[in-house]
Design a protein around this motif. Structure first.
Motif, PDB file in Angstrom:
ATOM      1  N   UNK A 151     -11.864  56.915 -46.797  1.00 43.86           N
ATOM      2  CA  UNK A 151     -11.842  57.266 -48.220  1.00 43.86           C
ATOM      3  C   UNK A 151     -13.273  57.424 -48.750  1.00 43.86           C
ATOM      4  N   UNK A 152     -13.517  58.466 -49.465  1.00 41.45           N
ATOM      5  CA  UNK A 152     -14.785  58.805 -50.115  1.00 41.45           C
ATOM      6  C   UNK A 152     -15.829  59.448 -49.188  1.00 41.45           C
ATOM      7  N   UNK A 153     -15.568  59.583 -47.896  1.00 44.13           N
ATOM      8  CA  UNK A 153     -16.601  60.159 -47.018  1.00 44.13           C
ATOM      9  C   UNK A 153     -16.133  61.395 -46.264  1.00 44.13           C
ATOM     10  N   UNK A 154     -14.923  61.882 -46.539  1.00 42.59           N
ATOM     11  CA  UNK A 154     -14.412  63.017 -45.763  1.00 42.59           C
ATOM     12  C   UNK A 154     -15.175  64.316 -46.025  1.00 42.59           C
ATOM     13  N   UNK A 155     -15.953  64.358 -47.116  1.00 44.93           N
ATOM     14  CA  UNK A 155     -16.782  65.545 -47.339  1.00 44.93           C
ATOM     15  C   UNK A 155     -17.988  65.554 -46.412  1.00 44.93           C
ATOM     16  N   UNK A 303     -30.952  48.184 -45.287  1.00 41.03           N
ATOM     17  CA  UNK A 303     -30.590  46.771 -45.240  1.00 41.03           C
ATOM     18  C   UNK A 303     -29.969  46.306 -46.545  1.00 41.03           C
ATOM     19  N   UNK A 304     -30.258  46.995 -47.663  1.00 44.97           N
ATOM     20  CA  UNK A 304     -29.596  46.673 -48.921  1.00 44.97           C
ATOM     21  C   UNK A 304     -28.827  47.874 -49.470  1.00 44.97           C
ATOM     22  N   UNK A 305     -28.479  48.787 -48.566  1.00 48.63           N
ATOM     23  CA  UNK A 305     -27.573  49.882 -48.937  1.00 48.63           C
ATOM     24  C   UNK A 305     -26.152  49.330 -48.915  1.00 48.63           C
ATOM     25  N   UNK A 306     -25.412  49.529 -49.994  1.00 50.98           N
ATOM     26  CA  UNK A 306     -24.242  48.686 -50.231  1.00 50.98           C
ATOM     27  C   UNK A 306     -22.949  49.140 -49.575  1.00 50.98           C
ATOM     28  N   UNK A 307     -22.845  50.402 -49.194  1.00 51.98           N
ATOM     29  CA  UNK A 307     -21.581  50.859 -48.609  1.00 51.98           C
ATOM     30  C   UNK A 307     -21.749  52.222 -47.932  1.00 51.98           C
ATOM     31  N   UNK A 308     -20.681  52.662 -47.285  1.00 52.46           N
ATOM     32  CA  UNK A 308     -20.701  53.919 -46.527  1.00 52.46           C
ATOM     33  C   UNK A 308     -20.929  55.121 -47.436  1.00 52.46           C
ATOM     34  N   UNK A 309     -20.522  55.027 -48.701  1.00 51.47           N
ATOM     35  CA  UNK A 309     -20.677  56.150 -49.623  1.00 51.47           C
ATOM     36  C   UNK A 309     -22.157  56.412 -49.890  1.00 51.47           C
ATOM     37  N   UNK A 310     -22.917  55.353 -50.076  1.00 50.61           N
ATOM     38  CA  UNK A 310     -24.356  55.526 -50.289  1.00 50.61           C
ATOM     39  C   UNK A 310     -25.033  56.064 -49.028  1.00 50.61           C
ATOM     40  N   UNK A 311     -24.649  55.552 -47.871  1.00 48.75           N
ATOM     41  CA  UNK A 311     -25.204  56.083 -46.631  1.00 48.75           C
ATOM     42  C   UNK A 311     -24.876  57.568 -46.484  1.00 48.75           C
ATOM     43  N   UNK A 312     -23.668  57.930 -46.869  1.00 44.77           N
ATOM     44  CA  UNK A 312     -23.280  59.343 -46.838  1.00 44.77           C
ATOM     45  C   UNK A 312     -24.249  60.190 -47.650  1.00 44.77           C
ATOM     46  N   UNK A 327     -25.482  44.047 -40.606  1.00 46.95           N
ATOM     47  CA  UNK A 327     -24.172  43.543 -40.186  1.00 46.95           C
ATOM     48  C   UNK A 327     -23.448  42.764 -41.276  1.00 46.95           C
ATOM     49  N   UNK A 328     -24.114  42.509 -42.400  1.00 42.58           N
ATOM     50  CA  UNK A 328     -23.501  41.724 -43.472  1.00 42.58           C
ATOM     51  C   UNK A 328     -23.525  42.404 -44.838  1.00 42.58           C
ATOM     52  N   UNK A 329     -24.374  43.392 -45.032  1.00 43.73           N
ATOM     53  CA  UNK A 329     -24.506  44.016 -46.349  1.00 43.73           C
ATOM     54  C   UNK A 329     -23.297  44.884 -46.673  1.00 43.73           C
ATOM     55  N   UNK A 330     -22.766  45.597 -45.665  1.00 49.34           N
ATOM     56  CA  UNK A 330     -21.579  46.429 -45.868  1.00 49.34           C
ATOM     57  C   UNK A 330     -20.365  45.696 -45.278  1.00 49.34           C
ATOM     58  N   UNK A 331     -19.206  46.349 -45.297  1.00 48.05           N
ATOM     59  CA  UNK A 331     -17.955  45.713 -44.918  1.00 48.05           C
ATOM     60  C   UNK A 331     -17.761  45.544 -43.430  1.00 48.05           C
ATOM     61  N   UNK A 332     -18.642  44.774 -42.815  1.00 48.77           N
ATOM     62  CA  UNK A 332     -18.527  44.378 -41.417  1.00 48.77           C
ATOM     63  C   UNK A 332     -18.469  45.589 -40.479  1.00 48.77           C
ATOM     64  N   UNK A 336     -19.420  49.716 -40.723  1.00 42.24           N
ATOM     65  CA  UNK A 336     -20.542  50.145 -39.895  1.00 42.24           C
ATOM     66  C   UNK A 336     -20.132  51.190 -38.866  1.00 42.24           C
ATOM     67  N   UNK A 337     -18.894  51.165 -38.414  1.00 44.05           N
ATOM     68  CA  UNK A 337     -18.417  52.236 -37.524  1.00 44.05           C
ATOM     69  C   UNK A 337     -18.525  53.592 -38.219  1.00 44.05           C
ATOM     70  N   UNK A 338     -18.128  53.641 -39.483  1.00 48.20           N
ATOM     71  CA  UNK A 338     -18.222  54.889 -40.246  1.00 48.20           C
ATOM     72  C   UNK A 338     -19.664  55.343 -40.377  1.00 48.20           C
ATOM     73  N   UNK A 339     -20.562  54.394 -40.629  1.00 54.47           N
ATOM     74  CA  UNK A 339     -21.973  54.737 -40.827  1.00 54.47           C
ATOM     75  C   UNK A 339     -22.595  55.216 -39.521  1.00 54.47           C
TER      76      UNK A 339
END
Length: 437
Positions: A151-155, A303-312, A327-332, A336-339
């Motif tokens: 969700x939110x990264x399919x683009x 290291x303080x990027x909060x989720x996959x959407x921001x990495x996107x 390994x702890x800032x985002x949802x485990x 991280x697999x998505x990123x």
């Protein structure tokens, strides 16, 4: 798989007084006490899971409260129920109709989510009798995809594209795994040049690291330009012209200030400037990246990027040249697999953030998986290493010839020694009773 049902999620505030010797000090975090919210999942069998999320002291108690709030969504479920629909379980934790408001998928609630999910992954790997990296490597690509919330990264990355990346990397996978078992994954050290260290300490630590075979070094910058020039010159003289140097400002500067400051430091030929500005400023990072490109200095952040959407968005905006997962800032692992897969699609190398308490133990599993099953490349790739506090873990990180050696014990390498936890609990532990509050 064991039909173990979760009966309890407990969490403890565990802190280490690292600020007393300036370990971990940087331009923004001048007095960190390396800490964790330490999670233990108990089941109705002998199977347990251990997880954590990293903090730097004050505020750990808030993460503890968030873990306690999330635990109601976990207790009563079986491991089989969770991993058979891991995407659904991830979304359950991150999309509770009320708790989502204090996120969503960011800040304290996301740190707590990571701690809980890290413990679940640890428990799953223990149930399979494998270290987490091996659990991931042996997993069918379709099962890996089923752990990810797209969700939110399919683009930027579709499920089909992600599956194609994993299927393509199947070729040569066995050889890469054998290579990692034999040689390990390349690391760099941050332990020599914390901002609060004296010149003498810096020189002594650099000499020791060079003797141990380290060739990649990171130095903290950002508090004072003239001091940075002096310290960068000192460390460049210590490590020589051919070893690698990185610099890290820990979010200290405005955009224009970052460009000006790093330009002044360019004579020391850093590979990257890490966290030059606010971790949320994607367009600011893009402007810095563009300005520094003629100097051949990349931008690293995450290291303080909060989720996959921001990495996107960082990837879409060409705002970084090195992705730093944590390994702890985002949802485990799920997030991280998505990123990792997005970074592979955008052809940006992943160089994880580690150190602190337990971050090296955790992230080593992710880099091994990334090389073996996703990127299939070591070009411009390395993982941070900090030599503090590993003695408090039952399966501490093993470094050989400046490389992470693959863990062999089942789990996520997150179980701490009971004595260490007891002594360092805040504020009632023996260590903290001796320190004036």
């Amino acid at each position: 798989m064991q039909a173990a049902r979760i009966v309890q999620v407990s969490v403890q505030d565990v802190r280490f007084p690292t600020s007393r010797e300036q370990h971990g000090s940087d331009a923004m975090h001048t007095d960190p006490d390396y800490s964790v919210a330490y999670v233990v999942i108990d089941t109705d069998s002998d199977l347990r899971g251990f997880g954590l999320t990293f903090t730097v002291g004050k505020g750990t108690e808030i993460v503890v409260c968030a873990v306690q709030a999330l635990s109601a969504l976990v207790v009563g479920k079986t491991l089989q129920e969770i991993v058979s629909d891991f995407r659904g379980f991830y979304r359950l934790l991150t999309s509770d109709g009320q708790m989502r408001w204090v996120g969503p998928e960011k800040g304290v609630i996301q740190l707590a989510t990571a701690a809980v999910l890290n413990a679940v992954w640890d428990m799953w790997a223990r149930a399979e009798g494998k270290p987490v990296w091996k659990l991931l490597v042996d997993m069918d690509p379709k099962q890996l995809i089923s752990c990810i919330d797209f969700r939110y990264i399919t683009d930027a990355l579709t499920e089909k594209e992600a599956l194609e990346i994993l299927l393509e990397a199947q070729e040569g996978k066995k050889k890469r795994e054998e290579q990692m078992l034999r040689e390990g994954y390349p690391a760099y050290t941050t332990s020599c040049a914390w901002l609060g260290y004296s010149d003498q300490q810096l020189q002594e630590l650099c000499s020791e690291a060079l003797a141990e075979g380290w060739t990649k070094f990171k130095v903290k910058v950002g508090a004072d330009l003239q001091d940075d020039i002096r310290r960068c010159r000192l460390i460049r003289q210590m490590i020589g012209p051919n070893n690698m140097l990185m610099i890290d400002a820990n979010q200290r500067w405005d955009v224009g200030e970052a460009v000006e400051w790093v330009t002044r430091l360019s004579e020391f030929r850093p590979l990257w400037i890490e966290e030059p500005t606010s971790p949320d400023d994607i367009l600011g990072h893009a402007a810095i990246s563009k300005a520094l490109a003629p100097l051949h200095i990349g931008v690293a952040t995450g290291e303080q990027c909060q989720n996959r959407v921001m990495f996107k968005q960082f990837l879409q905006a060409s705002a970084l040249q090195f992705v730093q997962i944590d390994s702890c800032r985002v949802g485990s692992i799920n997030e991280n697999l998505a990123i990792l897969l997005m970074a592979c699609k955008f052809k940006v190398p992943v160089c994880p953030h580690a150190g602190g308490v337990g971050l090296c133990e955790l992230v080593q599993h992710l880099i091994l998986f990334d090389y073996i099953c996703v990127s299939a490349s070591l070009d411009n790739r390395m993982c941070e290493y900090v030599n503090h506090l590993h003695e408090h873990f039952k399966s501490p990180t093993v470094i050989r010839n400046a490389h992470y050696m693959p863990p062999q014990d089942p789990g996520y390498s997150t179980e701490m020694l009971e004595d260490s936890v007891e002594k360092h609990q805040f504020p009632q532990g023996e260590v903290w009773k001796k320190i004036p509050q």
